[in-house]
Design a protein around this motif. Sequence first.
Motif, PDB file in Angstrom:
ATOM      1  N   TYR A   1       0.826  -1.201   0.000  1.00  0.00           N
ATOM      2  CA  TYR A   1       0.000   0.000   0.000  1.00  0.00           C
ATOM      3  C   TYR A   1       0.863   1.254   0.000  1.00  0.00           C
ATOM      4  CZ  TYR A   1      -3.979  -2.991   1.105  1.00  0.00           C
ATOM      5  OH  TYR A   1      -4.950  -3.950   1.067  1.00  0.00           O
TER       6      TYR A   1
ATOM      7  N   ARG B   1       2.798  -5.202  -9.112  1.00  0.00           N
ATOM      8  CA  ARG B   1       1.378  -4.977  -8.849  1.00  0.00           C
ATOM      9  C   ARG B   1       1.152  -3.614  -8.204  1.00  0.00           C
ATOM     10  NH1 ARG B   1      -1.552  -9.552  -5.419  1.00  0.00           N
ATOM     11  NH2 ARG B   1      -0.385  -8.565  -3.712  1.00  0.00           N
TER      12      ARG B   1
ATOM     13  N   HIS C   1      -4.188   1.202 -10.371  1.00  0.00           N
ATOM     14  CA  HIS C   1      -5.214   0.764  -9.429  1.00  0.00           C
ATOM     15  C   HIS C   1      -4.720  -0.492  -8.729  1.00  0.00           C
ATOM     16  CE1 HIS C   1      -7.974   3.701 -11.112  1.00  0.00           C
ATOM     17  NE2 HIS C   1      -7.649   3.261 -12.315  1.00  0.00           N
TER      18      HIS C   1
ATOM     19  N   ARG D   1      -4.920  -3.829  -6.740  1.00  0.00           N
ATOM     20  CA  ARG D   1      -5.815  -4.954  -6.445  1.00  0.00           C
ATOM     21  C   ARG D   1      -4.983  -6.009  -5.747  1.00  0.00           C
ATOM     22  NH1 ARG D   1      -9.157  -5.645 -12.192  1.00  0.00           N
ATOM     23  NH2 ARG D   1     -10.174  -3.564 -12.142  1.00  0.00           N
ATOM     24  N   THR D   2      -5.324  -6.253  -4.499  1.00  0.00           N
ATOM     25  CA  THR D   2      -4.548  -7.196  -3.704  1.00  0.00           C
ATOM     26  C   THR D   2      -5.125  -8.595  -3.729  1.00  0.00           C
ATOM     27  OG1 THR D   2      -5.790  -6.549  -1.729  1.00  0.00           O
ATOM     28  CG2 THR D   2      -3.735  -5.396  -2.168  1.00  0.00           C
ATOM     29  N   HIS D   3      -6.270  -8.780  -4.372  1.00  0.00           N
ATOM     30  CA  HIS D   3      -6.888 -10.107  -4.425  1.00  0.00           C
ATOM     31  C   HIS D   3      -7.118 -10.513  -5.874  1.00  0.00           C
ATOM     32  CE1 HIS D   3      -7.484 -10.012  -0.108  1.00  0.00           C
ATOM     33  NE2 HIS D   3      -8.028  -8.814  -0.228  1.00  0.00           N
TER      34      HIS D   3
END
Length: 214
Positions: A168, A205, A210, A212-214
């Motif tokens: 993050y 990533r 944008h 997206r962690t999943h």
Amino acid sequence: MLRIIYISLICASSFFASVSQAQESQPETQAVDIYSQDQLIELIRSGKYLQQVKADDCQLVQDIEARSEVLQQPLYQFLWAEMLNYGTCVKANAPRGIALLKTAAEQGSAEAMVRVAEYYNQGKFVTKDPERAVKYALPAAANGDLPARIMLVRLFGQGYGSARDYEYGYHWLYNAVISDEKTKKTAMTLLKRLEAKMPASIVARAQKAHLRTH
């Protein structure tokens, strides 16, 4: 006798005339208006807020205190707190100053969050505790505050905070819009340091627009 009184009157008249002329020759102190929210943010961002209070001859002390203690305006809580911390125009009272900064942070002031984080990271006025500094910087960074993002990535790069939050912090700073070249260079240096603590796939990533962690 009359001659002595006459001479005394002349001397007194000359004295008061000279005093009046001296007062007229001295520049009058100009009244200072209280700072607007935008002015105060700019002063805080530039680090010149205490200099400005002194430059204004400490005329606004009561107004600043009232906006902090009575109206509880976060930016003025920040300013009054720092005046107390450093004894600017008032008697120093760091315990009250730090308490006010924390109150402003609890009200959502990113400026106060970053300042408290800096003090915990430096160990100034409080016990040095970089982990607590992370906790103060994190919400401000999440809400888009650039100084908070820089501080957070610096702390992460030094190994503080949770590794789960590295992505993050990296993402927020990597995608921040930074107009100042010196600040941008600092940000890139800190990002490189944090990259060394993250898997390449997570770095890739985090660099996307944008996250997206999943």
